[in-house]
Design an enzyme around this catalytic site. Sequence first.
Site, PDB file in Angstrom:
ATOM      1  N   CYS A 141      -7.455  -6.911   6.384  1.00 34.91           N
ATOM      2  CA  CYS A 141      -7.766  -7.017   5.967  1.00 34.91           C
ATOM      3  C   CYS A 141      -8.541  -8.482   4.824  1.00 34.91           C
ATOM      4  O   CYS A 141      -8.061  -8.239   4.084  1.00 34.91           O
ATOM      5  CB  CYS A 141      -9.167  -5.772   5.197  1.00 34.91           C
ATOM      6  SG  CYS A 141     -10.788  -6.215   5.116  1.00 34.91           S
ATOM      7  N   CYS A 144     -10.690  -8.285   2.014  1.00 30.73           N
ATOM      8  CA  CYS A 144     -10.553  -7.363   1.261  1.00 30.73           C
ATOM      9  C   CYS A 144      -8.824  -8.332   0.393  1.00 30.73           C
ATOM     10  O   CYS A 144      -9.299  -7.910  -0.767  1.00 30.73           O
ATOM     11  CB  CYS A 144      -9.880  -5.867   1.996  1.00 30.73           C
ATOM     12  SG  CYS A 144     -10.936  -5.194   3.155  1.00 30.73           S
ATOM     13  N   ASP A 145      -7.582  -8.495   1.712  1.00 32.53           N
ATOM     14  CA  ASP A 145      -6.984  -8.592   0.176  1.00 32.53           C
ATOM     15  C   ASP A 145      -6.338 -10.186  -0.067  1.00 32.53           C
ATOM     16  O   ASP A 145      -5.612 -10.173  -0.612  1.00 32.53           O
ATOM     17  CB  ASP A 145      -6.339  -8.219   0.700  1.00 32.53           C
ATOM     18  CG  ASP A 145      -6.317  -6.516   1.249  1.00 32.53           C
ATOM     19  OD1 ASP A 145      -5.956  -6.082   0.634  1.00 32.53           O
ATOM     20  OD2 ASP A 145      -5.933  -5.925   2.544  1.00 32.53           O
TER      21      ASP A 145
END
Length: 315
Positions: A141, A144-145
């Site tokens: 992701c 997300c990261d």
Amino acid sequence: MSSTVEHIKCLIIGSGPAGYTAAIYAARADLNPVLYTGLEPGGQLTTTTEVDNFPGYPEGVDGPTMMVQLQQQAERFGTQVRIGMVTHVEFSSEVGGVHKVVVDNTTHLTADTVIISTGATAKYLGLPSEQKLRGGGVSACAVCDGFFYRGQDVAIVGAGDTAAEEATYLANICKSVTMLVRRDEMRASKAMQHRVFGMKNINVRFNTEVDEVLGDMVVEGLRMVNNETGEKEEIAITGLFIAIGHKPNTDLFKGQLDMDDTGYLITKGKSTKTNLPGVFACGDVQDKEYRQAVTAAGTGCMAALDAERYLASVE
Ligand code: NDP
């Protein structure tokens, strides 16, 4: 089935942000929800380290902690959270009908409403070096990261719309993005491809696959292989993003609930209603586009409100 089968007003299947948010709302509306966690209590976020983009956590929070807190919040209002895997469902197609559910192949239940929040599972390549470094620089992701790799050199695998979107997202914050495409063309829409080719710091490598992710505790590099020539090449990177698709966890519902051709549950309009009355779907199991904890939580809230209104209409 014996006559002592437990009857539940609102049964929630799945324990990610969608399921727990549905539980918070359903419990506060006196629907006495029972939530079955599934095999991975807490869902995909338990495999993430830091969550920095969920509103309300100014310092960030690690995924497992956030899921424990969501569970506690759901329990505070009376949700019964049970460890168990729903293994069989027999949904009613009647308005006001009773849905039959089996847990762990042994426990039979009936429910007036069922909220499905079984999520989706990110696909990985399956290489041992990739699996070893999940959470150590290998992520599924970018939104997300990606932030943790700003200013750094990263790579992404995949050639669909997700990979194209994530590659451009990464290109905006990272120094360089090497994009590995296994064929000689990309599957992504032309518009998305234009965006990729318009970014100077994305280097698209066609006919290229991952041979090995390099690094002991964290990602330090990537050995790529050209699948036409067999030629191998190593590059230094700190993050590797896998964007080769997700599999929605919907096998259990095949033949009963409407799905698209990739298995995502279809919900009606802006609601969480499935094709069957009293059965609702929220979170990643019905969303292949946004897939964020906060959007999943939003649809979880919607599912509980839809269930509450449905019950009020049939009672
Ligand atoms: P897709 O299934 O569309 O694409 C997966 C990609 O990964 C393909 O390019 C595939 O290659 C590649 N791939 C699969 N397995 C491997 C492997 N082992 N090694 C290397 N590459 C591999 O998944 P997406 O997540 O991209 O998209 C899912 C759906 O969501 C699509 O319908 C998409 O259009 C939609 N979507 C829409 C968005 C939007 O409109 N903004 C944003 C994101 C997704 P190959 O092409 O060779 O099969």
